[in-house]
Design an enzyme around this catalytic site. Structure first.
Site, PDB file in Angstrom:
ATOM      1  N   HIS A 156       9.468 -24.591 -13.282  1.00  0.00           N
ATOM      2  CA  HIS A 156       9.684 -25.561 -14.357  1.00  0.00           C
ATOM      3  C   HIS A 156      10.385 -24.925 -15.549  1.00  0.00           C
ATOM      4  O   HIS A 156      11.220 -25.543 -16.192  1.00  0.00           O
ATOM      5  CB  HIS A 156       8.346 -26.158 -14.800  1.00  0.00           C
ATOM      6  CG  HIS A 156       7.880 -27.250 -13.885  1.00  0.00           C
ATOM      7  ND1 HIS A 156       6.569 -27.425 -13.552  1.00  0.00           N
ATOM      8  CD2 HIS A 156       8.561 -28.211 -13.241  1.00  0.00           C
ATOM      9  CE1 HIS A 156       6.465 -28.456 -12.724  1.00  0.00           C
ATOM     10  NE2 HIS A 156       7.657 -28.945 -12.522  1.00  0.00           N
TER      11      HIS A 156
ATOM     12  N   CYS B 235      17.815 -29.507   6.362  1.00  0.00           N
ATOM     13  CA  CYS B 235      17.187 -29.577   5.040  1.00  0.00           C
ATOM     14  C   CYS B 235      16.378 -28.334   4.683  1.00  0.00           C
ATOM     15  O   CYS B 235      15.764 -28.289   3.634  1.00  0.00           O
ATOM     16  CB  CYS B 235      16.324 -30.823   4.905  1.00  0.00           C
ATOM     17  SG  CYS B 235      14.879 -30.785   5.965  1.00  0.00           S
TER      18      CYS B 235
HETATM   19  C1  PEP Z   1      11.540 -26.585   6.479  1.00  0.00           C
HETATM   20  O1  PEP Z   1      10.538 -26.187   7.090  1.00  0.00           O
HETATM   21  O2  PEP Z   1      12.693 -26.116   6.645  1.00  0.00           O
HETATM   22  C2  PEP Z   1      11.408 -27.658   5.479  1.00  0.00           C
HETATM   23  C3  PEP Z   1      12.464 -28.149   4.866  1.00  0.00           C
HETATM   24  O3  PEP Z   1      10.140 -28.101   5.198  1.00  0.00           O
HETATM   25  P1  PEP Z   1       9.135 -27.340   4.193  1.00  0.00           P
HETATM   26  O4  PEP Z   1       9.896 -26.212   3.535  1.00  0.00           O
HETATM   27  O5  PEP Z   1       8.679 -28.361   3.219  1.00  0.00           O
HETATM   28  O6  PEP Z   1       8.085 -26.892   5.144  1.00  0.00           O
END
Ligand code: PEP
Ligand code: MG
Length: 514
Positions: free
Chosen positions: A179, A473
């Site tokens: 933050h 992602c």
């Molecule tokens: C991942 O595992 O790549 C992901 C995007 O989920 P998290 O980081 O929230 O586990």
């Protein structure tokens, strides 16, 4: 040559040159403090600090950030934990720090966004202890422009920095998405966090700070300064130009952990949200958030993303013990993670799906996609898709985060029932290589290990062949080298932390032009 060049993680962009001012933190061992303090004093201090956070700012991202952190300070679970520590004989300092650090550890275990929030929380422990002992303000700051050098900066102090005096910030600890970093970036202050060797900087030394590269030059020469500043300025201008004309064959989206980060994502150039982590809504509770509370949070996010895509992920907790309102599920290395927990607690999942669908009705132009985390099999995917569609969702997907789901026969069955795949490279890397993402032994480049990369490649190939959208992602989507590779493999979207999007865009553009 500069006397030394220190390196950390740059926050945002910009270059600054000026003398160092060292902010030395108090000694909090409590020795010699007059008068004994009890839990009641701590409670008042927590309330005071929360109030100070809430009143610190009135508008903008900083106000949103303050509000989010003050909510953590008012969390009854945190207060109970302090009480328990003190009941076992800990003094104020150990009680507060012990409770803050175990709460922070829970956040940290969630990784990613939530891991970064743990630094914000820990930084506030100092402030609370200060308040208990009536130690009010930090030492007087210089009245000339300076580079603030400190071990860590709590969000409240970050928000109070005088923009006429502080020209850059360097911290020994912290992460670019804490933050405090969100606040200094919002104030356009060149900031470098986690600087190795920051503790050796001497008060008054000339510093050249480059937030784009995360470098801090101690006592740079005049020539070096001029050359470096010119180059940095040109690079900043170039990134601006690239951002303005950028037209990449991929949708760039943002990873968010709460609705208050929406503005940052749009400012950074995100075209929408590729991963909305919803864990913060559930963490530290005895009961799950009810339908109304969830609708409120989702609607607050959607309000910022009219005519844009928002991919919301349903709950994925990564804790040793499940939350009190969740029945445990599974065994082995995936125990208590992901969709299997939600399928064992179907009412929690159904409420979340309903809340997302309901919130979207208030913002009908939002292109809402929902996805399930840590899906282990096609059977699970099918059940999730059925529940999501029954709640009114039309774009339903799964995260591919375990190697078992990438088996071609299993994946073919998954692709029959869903609309898109999002590859979570953080978990996929740890589970494919059998290493822990929390222990610090894994690096961003481990995603390029042939074992992991061949899974990613075959998933993209198979999903595209089935006509389904596929995106990345995990954190590796923000690494230009890996991202360029994904783009060449034909992914439809890349989703990264807002702070990293401008440089990702510039990096992709540069490698595609090369
Ligand atoms: C991942 O595992 O790549 C992901 C995007 O989920 P998290 O980081 O929230 O586990
Ligand atoms: Mg994951």
């Amino acid at each position: 040559m500069a006397e030394r060049v220190l390196v950390g993680a740059g926050v945002g962009s910009g270059v600054a040159f000026g003398p160092a001012f060292l902010l030395i933190k108090h000694d909090h061992n409590g020795a010699g403090q007059a008068g004994r303090r009890n839990f009641g004093d701590v409670k008042i201090a927590m309330d005071t600090v929360a109030g100070e956070l809430e009143q610190g700012q009135s508008t903008g991202p900083t106000a949103d950030v303050m509000f989010a952190i003050s909510a953590m300070l008012r969390d009854p679970i945190l207060l109970d934990e302090i009480k328990a520590h003190m009941a076992e004989g800990a003094g104020v300092d150990r009680g507060v720090r012990g409770a803050f650090s175990s709460f922070a550890r829970q956040l940290n275990k969630l990784g990613g966004y939530f891991g970064d929030r743990s630094a914000d929380l820990l930084a506030l422990a100092d402030r609370v202890v200060d308040r208990v002992y009536g130690r009010a303000e930090p030492p007087a700051m210089p009245d000339y422009p300076y580079v603030l050098v400190t071990d860590s900066l709590n969000p409240m102090d970050a928000a109070k920095l005088d923009p006429k005096r502080v020209i850059a910030v360097i911290t020994a600890e912290g992460t670019p998405t804490s933050h405090s970093a969100i606040i200094t970036r919002a104030a356009s202050l060149p900031t470098v966090v986690g600087v190795v060797g920051a503790g050796e900087i001497v008060n008054g030394s000339d510093l050249l700070v480059d937030a784009s590269s995360g470098q801090v030059f101690v006592k740079p020469t005049t020539e070096e300064r001029r050359r470096y500043t010119d180059a940095a300025l040109r690079a900043t201008q170039l990134i601006k130009v690239i951002q303005e004309e950028v037209d990449l064959p991929v949708t760039l989206l943002a990873n968010l952990g709460s609705s208050f980060e929406g503005k940052n994502a749009l400012d950074a150039g995100a075209e929408g949200v590729g991963l909305f982590r919803t864990e913060l809504l559930y963490l530290g509770r005895e009961q799950p958030p009810d339908l109304e509370e969830q609708i409120y949070e989702y609607a607050r996010l959607f309000a910022r993303f009219k005519n844009k895509r928002v991919v919301a992920r349903v709950l994925d907790l990564d804790l040793d013990k499940p939350l009190p309102f969740l029945k445990p599920a599974g065994s082995g290395r995936y125990k208590n993670r992901g969709l299997q927990v939600l399928l064992a607690n179907e009412e929690v999942l159904v409420t979340q799906l309903k809340a997302l669908a309901q919130a979207a009705t208030y913002y009908p132009t939002v292109d809402l996609w929902v996805m399930a985390p840590m899906v282990l099999s096609a059977v699970e995917a099918e059940r999730f898709a059925a529940l999501a569609r029954a709640a009114g969702h039309t774009k339903v997907g799964v995260m591919l985060e375990v190697p078992e789901l990438a088996e071609p026969k299993e994946l073919a069955k998954v692709l029959e029932v869903i609309d898109f795949i999002s590859i979570g490279t953080n978990d996929l890397t740890q589970y494919t290589l059998g290493a822990s993402r929390h222990s610090g032994s894994l690096d961003l480049s481990d995603v390029r290990n042939p074992k992991v990369m061949s899974i990613i490649e075959s998933v993209i190939f198979q999903a595209k062949g089935a006509g389904k959208a596929v995106g990345i992602c995990g954190e590796s989507a923000s690494d230009p080298e890996s991202a360029t590779h994904y783009l060449r493999l034909g992914v439809d979207s890349l989703s990264a932390s807002p702070a990293l999007i401008p440089r990702l865009k510039a990096g992709l553009r540069a490698s595609l032009d090369a």
